[in-house]
Write a protein that holds these residues in place. Structure first.
Motif, PDB file in Angstrom:
ATOM      1  N   ASN A   1       0.833  -1.205   0.000  1.00 34.94           N
ATOM      2  CA  ASN A   1       0.000   0.000   0.000  1.00 34.94           C
ATOM      3  C   ASN A   1       0.865   1.252   0.000  1.00 34.94           C
ATOM      4  N   TYR A   2       1.919   1.236   0.836  1.00 35.96           N
ATOM      5  CA  TYR A   2       2.781   2.414   0.990  1.00 35.96           C
ATOM      6  C   TYR A   2       3.534   2.729  -0.312  1.00 35.96           C
ATOM      7  N   GLU A   3       3.982   1.665  -1.009  1.00 36.92           N
ATOM      8  CA  GLU A   3       4.739   1.872  -2.250  1.00 36.92           C
ATOM      9  C   GLU A   3       3.872   2.528  -3.328  1.00 36.92           C
ATOM     10  N   ARG A   4       2.556   2.345  -3.225  1.00 34.92           N
ATOM     11  CA  ARG A   4       1.669   2.917  -4.243  1.00 34.92           C
ATOM     12  C   ARG A   4       1.118   4.280  -3.830  1.00 34.92           C
ATOM     13  N   THR A   5       0.694   4.396  -2.565  1.00 35.72           N
ATOM     14  CA  THR A   5       0.031   5.642  -2.133  1.00 35.72           C
ATOM     15  C   THR A   5       1.016   6.607  -1.465  1.00 35.72           C
ATOM     16  N   HIS A   6       2.226   6.119  -1.092  1.00 35.93           N
ATOM     17  CA  HIS A   6       3.254   6.922  -0.411  1.00 35.93           C
ATOM     18  C   HIS A   6       2.734   7.534   0.884  1.00 35.93           C
ATOM     19  N   SER A   7       1.856   6.790   1.541  1.00 33.52           N
ATOM     20  CA  SER A   7       1.339   7.229   2.836  1.00 33.52           C
ATOM     21  C   SER A   7       0.961   5.996   3.651  1.00 33.52           C
ATOM     22  N   ARG A   8       1.253   6.053   4.954  1.00 31.55           N
ATOM     23  CA  ARG A   8       0.850   4.945   5.824  1.00 31.55           C
ATOM     24  C   ARG A   8      -0.499   5.234   6.482  1.00 31.55           C
ATOM     25  N   SER A   9      -1.070   6.366   6.208  1.00 28.17           N
ATOM     26  CA  SER A   9      -2.309   6.770   6.870  1.00 28.17           C
ATOM     27  C   SER A   9      -3.497   5.969   6.344  1.00 28.17           C
ATOM     28  N   ILE A  10      -4.297   5.444   7.267  1.00 31.98           N
ATOM     29  CA  ILE A  10      -5.504   4.702   6.884  1.00 31.98           C
ATOM     30  C   ILE A  10      -6.562   5.663   6.327  1.00 31.98           C
ATOM     31  N   ILE A  11      -6.536   6.904   6.804  1.00 32.60           N
ATOM     32  CA  ILE A  11      -7.562   7.879   6.409  1.00 32.60           C
ATOM     33  C   ILE A  11      -7.419   8.278   4.933  1.00 32.60           C
ATOM     34  N   LEU A  12      -6.153   8.398   4.471  1.00 37.54           N
ATOM     35  CA  LEU A  12      -5.926   8.875   3.099  1.00 37.54           C
ATOM     36  C   LEU A  12      -6.133   7.791   2.052  1.00 37.54           C
ATOM     37  N   ALA A  13      -5.790   6.537   2.378  1.00 36.67           N
ATOM     38  CA  ALA A  13      -5.890   5.451   1.392  1.00 36.67           C
ATOM     39  C   ALA A  13      -6.964   4.468   1.823  1.00 36.67           C
ATOM     40  N   ARG A  14      -8.090   4.484   1.147  1.00 37.35           N
ATOM     41  CA  ARG A  14      -9.173   3.540   1.461  1.00 37.35           C
ATOM     42  C   ARG A  14      -9.896   3.165   0.177  1.00 37.35           C
ATOM     43  N   GLY A  15     -10.781   2.173   0.286  1.00 32.30           N
ATOM     44  CA  GLY A  15     -11.535   1.754  -0.896  1.00 32.30           C
ATOM     45  C   GLY A  15     -10.690   1.077  -1.963  1.00 32.30           C
ATOM     46  N   LEU A  16      -9.570   0.464  -1.549  1.00 30.04           N
ATOM     47  CA  LEU A  16      -8.645  -0.099  -2.535  1.00 30.04           C
ATOM     48  C   LEU A  16      -9.161  -1.381  -3.183  1.00 30.04           C
ATOM     49  N   GLN A  17     -10.269  -1.898  -2.669  1.00 32.04           N
ATOM     50  CA  GLN A  17     -10.843  -3.113  -3.260  1.00 32.04           C
ATOM     51  C   GLN A  17     -11.238  -2.889  -4.723  1.00 32.04           C
ATOM     52  N   VAL A  18     -11.624  -1.684  -5.052  1.00 31.84           N
ATOM     53  CA  VAL A  18     -12.056  -1.372  -6.419  1.00 31.84           C
ATOM     54  C   VAL A  18     -10.886  -1.524  -7.396  1.00 31.84           C
ATOM     55  N   ILE A  19      -9.676  -1.103  -6.977  1.00 29.11           N
ATOM     56  CA  ILE A  19      -8.519  -1.134  -7.888  1.00 29.11           C
ATOM     57  C   ILE A  19      -7.779  -2.473  -7.799  1.00 29.11           C
ATOM     58  N   PHE A  20      -7.620  -3.003  -6.570  1.00 29.17           N
ATOM     59  CA  PHE A  20      -6.837  -4.248  -6.385  1.00 29.17           C
ATOM     60  C   PHE A  20      -7.698  -5.338  -5.744  1.00 29.17           C
ATOM     61  N   PRO A  21      -8.587  -5.971  -6.517  1.00 28.83           N
ATOM     62  CA  PRO A  21      -9.460  -6.995  -5.907  1.00 28.83           C
ATOM     63  C   PRO A  21      -8.682  -8.205  -5.375  1.00 28.83           C
ATOM     64  N   LEU A  22      -7.606  -8.625  -6.096  1.00 31.81           N
ATOM     65  CA  LEU A  22      -6.848  -9.790  -5.639  1.00 31.81           C
ATOM     66  C   LEU A  22      -6.068  -9.464  -4.364  1.00 31.81           C
ATOM     67  N   MET A  23      -5.524  -8.243  -4.310  1.00 31.72           N
ATOM     68  CA  MET A  23      -4.815  -7.810  -3.101  1.00 31.72           C
ATOM     69  C   MET A  23      -5.773  -7.764  -1.911  1.00 31.72           C
ATOM     70  N   THR A  24      -7.009  -7.374  -2.165  1.00 37.64           N
ATOM     71  CA  THR A  24      -8.017  -7.329  -1.092  1.00 37.64           C
ATOM     72  C   THR A  24      -8.283  -8.716  -0.532  1.00 37.64           C
ATOM     73  N   SER A  25      -8.264  -9.734  -1.414  1.00 38.24           N
ATOM     74  CA  SER A  25      -8.474 -11.096  -0.910  1.00 38.24           C
ATOM     75  C   SER A  25      -7.332 -11.529   0.007  1.00 38.24           C
ATOM     76  N   TRP A  26      -6.083 -11.106  -0.316  1.00 41.56           N
ATOM     77  CA  TRP A  26      -4.964 -11.401   0.587  1.00 41.56           C
ATOM     78  C   TRP A  26      -5.142 -10.677   1.912  1.00 41.56           C
ATOM     79  N   TRP A  27      -5.563  -9.407   1.859  1.00 40.47           N
ATOM     80  CA  TRP A  27      -5.848  -8.659   3.093  1.00 40.47           C
ATOM     81  C   TRP A  27      -6.896  -9.389   3.925  1.00 40.47           C
ATOM     82  N   PHE A  28      -7.913  -9.889   3.252  1.00 41.85           N
ATOM     83  CA  PHE A  28      -9.021 -10.569   3.944  1.00 41.85           C
ATOM     84  C   PHE A  28      -8.520 -11.826   4.654  1.00 41.85           C
ATOM     85  N   PHE A  29      -7.748 -12.664   3.934  1.00 43.18           N
ATOM     86  CA  PHE A  29      -7.249 -13.910   4.532  1.00 43.18           C
ATOM     87  C   PHE A  29      -6.342 -13.626   5.731  1.00 43.18           C
ATOM     88  N   MET A  30      -5.445 -12.651   5.573  1.00 44.09           N
ATOM     89  CA  MET A  30      -4.490 -12.377   6.646  1.00 44.09           C
ATOM     90  C   MET A  30      -5.153 -11.688   7.844  1.00 44.09           C
TER      91      MET A  30
END
Length: 460
Positions: free
Chosen positions: A334-363
């Motif tokens: 997430n940080y390499e793409r958005t250049h921010s660690r803030s949860i407030i600034l980067a959200r809704g990433l499921q729309v762009i990275f659905p496969l990455m979201t599935s990894w987030w879900f499992f972990m």
């Protein structure tokens, strides 16, 4: 033991002699080969439990899974670091991979040591490469403060341990973990021995870390590069739990009386660290505080001194190592793409990275100990043994598990769900390297549950 240690040592000249084009692929292939060879340590046919017994090093069911975890993590750290280290000058790249390799050498020797003094030296030696990785390759200018916190907390906690070990050597003439369990209790009930008891455990409680002496951990995690966060969460915290499990049986009969405040602090710390997670806006800080919460449960399992408690603590250490490391990898992606660690600034990433979201879900589900993950097995064993020891513990352990589920779901929902902000619509896609990295965390986590006796320590 040498079949793992010698190839790891030889990896250092390989890193410096290979051509710059093949540096990452060669070091990755070599470290992955060492990791696969290390799996043979899990086979333990001897009735005594000790295998590969030499003059100074040996493995048993307690150290074998931790050595395998250490070896497994090096190729994953190399995979995770490639994107942000490869633009640097070639000598810096070689130095970085060399530091990661030296960390693996020290950790293998620490987990394999049969002499407590050798374990102490290797325990301290891991500070040097970690300190350099945090202060040289950290993200923000606060990395120097984080490195100092990390170094001085650990050093201040471990110096009393050195004094205690030298005192034991003077009085009982041995520090070998092979003979110590068979000696009569060497800690009678006196004030001097109570101070020695605290000295023996203080270094490990700081490293674990126990709530109250945990302030170095979020700083070090947040400022470290991804490989530093991975090795801190997955292996260096486990040195504390492993050290406690090794020395706890020579501290009888004092432990039955002295452990109460530390048990209460660990259980209270689980609730406090979980509550802190609920109001974090920094993604890496949230994952770091969740480590404090989980390792508190490991400390409880070991201090209770029951077979179930110890088995649960070892299972939880292995499961938490893989889960927490994977979460730091995902936070770094997430940080390499958005250049921010803030949860407030980067959200809704499921729309762009659905496969990455599935990894987030499992972990996330593994982090909140959903069946059939080994996290659940470890937590159930520890909480059951704590409840059996004293039913009062459920008053703190129960809410702690609920808070753990709450902050895990909060982390997932805040980063992946909701409307996509306008400023992050144009992000680079995820790479197969990143999906391979998370799957190499996820597969061992799922496979361990098929043969759980591999990670249940001495009780297996």
């Amino acid at each position: 033991m040498l079949k793992i240690l010698i190839p790891t040592v030889m990896l250092i000249p390989t890193i410096w002699l290979t051509s710059s084009k093949k540096l990452w692929s060669t070091s990755l292939a070599s470290s992955l080969l060492i990791a696969l060879i290390s799996l043979s340590l899990l086979h333990c046919p001897e009735e005594t439990g000790w295998t590969l017994l030499g003059s100074y090093m040996a493995t048993d069911p307690l150290s074998s899974p931790l050595i395998v975890l250490t070896c497994w993590l090096l190729p994953l750290m190399i995979l995770a670091s490639q994107n942000h280290i490869s633009p640097e000058p070639i000598n810096y790249q070689r130095t970085y991979i060399t530091l990661l390799t030296s960390l693996q050498i020290f950790l293998i020797m620490a987990f394999g040591a049969t002499e407590l003094l050798m374990f102490y030296i290797m325990f301290e030696a891991t500070l040097i490469p970690t300190f350099i990785i945090i202060t040289r390759w950290g993200n923000q200018s606060e990395r120097l403060d984080a490195g100092n916190y990390f170094l001085f907390y650990t050093l201040a906690g471990s110096l009393p341990l050195l004094v205690a070990l030298l005192f034991l050597q003077e009085n009982i003439s041995t520090l070998s973990t092979l003979t110590l369990p068979f000696l009569p209790p060497c800690f009678p009930n006196s004030y001097a021995h109570k101070i020695l008891w605290i000295a023996c455990l203080l270094a490990f409680l700081v490293k674990t870390p126990l709530y109250g002496v945990h302030l170095w951990l979020p700083k070090a995690h947040v400022e470290a590069p991804v490989a530093g966060s991975m090795v801190l969460a997955a292996v260096l915290l486990k040195l504390g739990g492993y050290g406690m499990a090794r020395v706890i049986y020579i501290l009888d009969p004092l432990t039955n009386m002295m452990a109460y405040p530390f048990l209460i602090l660990a259980l209270w710390g689980m609730i406090m660290a979980g509550s802190i997670c609920m109001r974090q806006t920094d993604l890496k800080s949230l994952i770091a505080y969740s480590s404090v919460s989980h390792m508190g449960l490991v400390a409880v399992g070991i201090l209770i001194q029951t077979p179930w408690g110890l088995a649960g603590a070892v299972a939880l250490m292995i499961a938490h190592g893989l889960t927490s490391s994977a979460l730091f990898c995902l936070a770094n992606m997430n940080y390499e793409r958005t250049h921010s660690r803030s949860i407030i600034l980067a959200r809704g990433l499921q729309v762009i990275f659905p496969l990455m979201t599935s990894w987030w879900f499992f972990m996330t589900l593994a982090n909140l100990a959903l069946p059939p993950t080994p996290n659940l097995m470890g937590e159930l064993l520890v909480i059951t043994s704590a409840f059996n020891w004293s039913w009062w513990t459920i008053l703190l352990a129960g809410p702690a598990t609920l808070i753990s589920a709450a902050y895990s779901l909060y982390m997932f929902l805040m980063t992946q769900r909701g409307p996509l902000p306008q400023h992050i619509t144009n992000l680079p896609p995820s790479h197969s390297r990143e999906h391979l990295l998370i799957s190499l965390h996820f597969l061992p986590l799922m496979l361990v549950i098929l043969k759980p006796e591999l990670v249940l320590g001495w009780t297996s």
